[in-house]
Design a protein around this motif. Structure first.
Motif, PDB file in Angstrom:
ATOM      1  N   GLU A   1     -12.150  -2.649  -1.805  1.00 26.92           N
ATOM      2  CA  GLU A   1     -11.850  -1.386  -2.477  1.00 26.92           C
ATOM      3  C   GLU A   1     -12.735  -1.200  -3.718  1.00 26.92           C
ATOM      4  N   LYS A   2     -12.864   0.034  -4.125  1.00 28.38           N
ATOM      5  CA  LYS A   2     -13.676   0.353  -5.305  1.00 28.38           C
ATOM      6  C   LYS A   2     -12.797   1.172  -6.261  1.00 28.38           C
ATOM      7  N   LEU A   3     -12.009   0.479  -7.030  1.00 33.26           N
ATOM      8  CA  LEU A   3     -11.083   1.162  -7.920  1.00 33.26           C
ATOM      9  C   LEU A   3     -11.833   1.807  -9.086  1.00 33.26           C
TER      10      LEU A   3
ATOM     11  N   GLN B   1       0.835  -1.208   0.000  1.00 33.03           N
ATOM     12  CA  GLN B   1       0.000   0.000   0.000  1.00 33.03           C
ATOM     13  C   GLN B   1       0.868   1.256   0.000  1.00 33.03           C
TER      14      GLN B   1
ATOM     15  N   ARG C   1      -8.132  -5.439   0.308  1.00 32.23           N
ATOM     16  CA  ARG C   1      -8.397  -4.995  -1.068  1.00 32.23           C
ATOM     17  C   ARG C   1      -9.638  -5.647  -1.674  1.00 32.23           C
TER      18      ARG C   1
ATOM     19  N   MET D   1      -5.017   3.098   6.644  1.00 29.28           N
ATOM     20  CA  MET D   1      -5.735   1.996   5.993  1.00 29.28           C
ATOM     21  C   MET D   1      -5.626   0.707   6.806  1.00 29.28           C
TER      22      MET D   1
ATOM     23  N   ASP E   1      -7.185   4.450 -11.499  1.00 25.26           N
ATOM     24  CA  ASP E   1      -6.317   3.575 -10.698  1.00 25.26           C
ATOM     25  C   ASP E   1      -5.631   2.523 -11.567  1.00 25.26           C
TER      26      ASP E   1
END
Lengths: 430, 173
Positions: A358-360, A173, A355, A349, A364
């Motif tokens: 997550e909402k890429l 990260q 992960r 985080m 990204d």
């Protein structure tokens, strides 16, 4: 988003793990050279890739990186005496050389010394000085790569400066922050106006005027080039091009004639990493005021808890959050300094971010591609013994760049020379 | 001047960023699939999209750009397009974009600037997130990249078609 098992694969770097095997293909920054400043100086505890080691410099100036614990009773050799070409355990006097070979067991009769010592050898790894950094190779000796050729470590000593800091989260990260150009216009917007190692560049105005950059990601031999483009004048784009070389090297695009900077993100264990941050100028010595600014914690560097490599701003003190500075707009987040603005958010985080949640978004894509390349390199190494990108020293000879190009020109073709090390030539920068 | 209180409990400060405290994070479900459209811009890309369409996805329509057409009234577009769906039917771009969250355009060296422009304009008008994937081959892809550059928020130039599925998965197709 990422499957749980893939997240575990990418974030675990200890012995026996697939990603750990990948990291063990490379020379990694282990310490700053200043941590072992002279022959017989104090030994230093080092944890790398979840292995506890001890580093020392013997009476002949040879560097050693060996198992931290004495083979006899498991005592930490940090308490040892570094003397007469070896590190001696202070419990019973067992002594080891820089290869981890036991050379004395003083409690045993003299006639048994050599036969006993021959059988006792601690795990050891090569440790070499290149530039301001001591580099370690934790892999198979049979496949030891050539020594690092990164430009920041190869320019004359007065042209380069490296610092390191402890970051309290997984290496990935932290790395992903290094290849995520889209946060710069937000999180670091204050620094573009005030940081002595950033301010004043022509390119800053493009950064501040266009907060929605478009991205192009192009594969290179050693990893990726991530181009962020913003609108410039008269049908031109301002490009900031970030190279990422597997597994953990990133460079920040330069600003004006300021020194160029970048990072190595080195796993300590799965919940901590070292961030080695460098600044160098390819064509001139660093100015006294630049060097002082770096030592004072500006740019990509930071201030420290005295006597440590822990940042002065850390999770114990809420990173010295300054809400008034946030309200005034001096800093966007209220945390002072580029490095700690990143670290504070990345540590928030959690030690290893989940992960799967997550909402890429499309911007990204650099992160998405980097993960994909890491996974492919892990698979190719595990299944076919394929040497991964970034080991070949030709892959080290990259630079970041900031350039203004006509709108119809691909950045990778127009900037190929700018993205390659040209010894003594200044970096391409706006 | 607002009075600032110092944190009293561990979870009231940055020290809460520990693995132990992470278990108190709100356990929201894994994100749902996005309403996605994967559109090939040329015939080589169409073959790629057909292969992708045979894989397991949580959602997404796999389509091939067919032809530019004049836009109907009321959708704000100067031009529309017909797209071929995987079952052979022909649909309008403007209809497909209704309710779409993300559009991923796949191109090779043959991609046409017109097709890229029509889809890009349509996404921009509707504020739909867009990405362009250009797969390299024997022929140079500079023209395709140039065609897509003004029309996608992000462009990835890929040497390996096998990199596409992980990208689509990460974007929650």
């Amino acid at each position: 988003m990422l499957q749980h098992k893939i997240n575990e694969l990418l974030t675990q770097t200890g012995p026996g793990t697939p990603m750990g095997a990948l990291f063990r293909q490379y020379w990694l920054p282990a310490l700053l050279a200043e941590e072992l400043p002279e022959n017989d100086s104090s030994p230093v505890r080092v944890k790398l890739l979840s292995e506890r080691l001890i580093a020392f410099r013997d009476s002949e100036g040879r560097y050693g990186l060996i198992d931290e614990f004495c083979a006899h009773r498991g005592v930490s050799l940090w308490f040892g005496r570094n003397e007469e070409s070896g590190l001696r355990c202070t419990y019973h006097g067992w002594k080891y050389d820089v290869t981890g070979q036991c050379v004395e067991v003083p409690s045993e009769p003299d006639e048994r010394q050599s036969s006993l010592c021959r059988k006792i050898k601690l795990k050891s790894y090569p440790l070499v000085k290149v530039g301001d950094v001591l580099w370690a190779y934790l892999g198979d000796p049979a496949t030891t790569p050539d020594l690092p050729e990164w430009e920041f470590a190869r320019v004359p000593a007065d042209q380069t400066y490296t610092s390191k800091r402890w970051q309290e989260c997984n290496w990935l990260q932290a790395l992903e922050g290094g290849i995520d150009s889209s946060h710069v216009s937000w999180l670091h917007s204050g620094g573009l106006k005030s940081d002595p190692l950033f301010k004043g560049a022509q390119g800053n105005k493009y950064n501040l005027a266009d907060k929605k950059p478009f991205f192009e990601v192009v594969e290179g031999d050693g990893g990726l080039f991530i181009g962020a483009r913003r609108t410039a004048e008269d049908g031109h784009y301002y490009w900031r091009i970030t190279p990422w070389v597997l597994p953990n090297f990133t460079m920040i695009p330069p600003r004006g004639d300021h020194p160029i900077h970048g990072h190595f993100w080195v796993p300590i264990d799965d919940e901590n990493c070292w961030v080695f941050s460098f600044d160098y100028h390819a064509a001139r010595p660093l100015k006294a005021e630049e060097l002082q600014a770096m030592k004072d914690g500006h740019g990509v560097h930071n201030e420290y808890v005295p006597g440590t490599f822990r940042p002065l701003q850390n999770k114990d003190n809420d990173y010295l959050m300054d809400r008034e500075a946030q309200r005034r707009g001096d800093t966007y987040s209220g945390v002072k300094g580029i490095a700690m603005q990143d670290a504070s958010l990345q540590e928030s985080m959690g030690p290893i971010v989940d992960r799967t949640k997550e909402k890429l978004v499309s911007t990204d894509s650099g992160i998405i591609m980097a993960r994909q390349k890491l996974l492919k390199a892990v698979d190719a190494l595990r299944d076919g013994g394929v040497r991964p990108p970034g080991v070949d020293t030709e892959h080290h000879k990259v630079r970041s760049a900031s350039v203004v190009l006509p709108a119809d020109q691909p950045f990778i073709d127009s900037s190929r020379e700018a993205l390659t090390v040209r010894p003594g030539m200044p970096h391409a920068s706006v | 001047m607002i009075m600032q209180r110092q944190p009293t409990l561990l979870n009231g400060c940055a020290m809460a960023a520990t693995a132990a405290e992470a278990r108190f994070r709100i356990d929201h479900p894994e994100p749902k699939a996005r309403n996605s459209r994967i559109i090939a811009l040329d015939e080589h890309a169409a073959a790629i999209v057909r292969r992708l369409g045979h894989q397991q996805w949580r959602g997404g329509h796999f389509l091939v750009f067919d032809d530019a057409v004049l836009a109907g009234g009321g959708n704000g577009l100067a031009a529309d397009a017909t797209l071929r769906a995987s079952d052979g039917s022909v649909v309008l771009l403007s209809d497909e974009l209704d309710g779409a969250d993300v559009v991923v355009v796949i191109a090779t060296a043959q991609a046409s600037a017109t097709a890229a422009s029509i889809i890009g304009d349509a996404c921009a008008l509707r504020r739909i997130m867009s990405a362009g994937l250009v797969v390299t081959g024997a022929a140079p892809v500079d023209d395709a990249v140039s065609a897509l550059r003004p029309n996608a928020m992000v462009l990835l130039v890929l040497a390996d078609e096998n990199d596409i599925p992980p990208i689509l998965t990460a974007l929650r197709v």
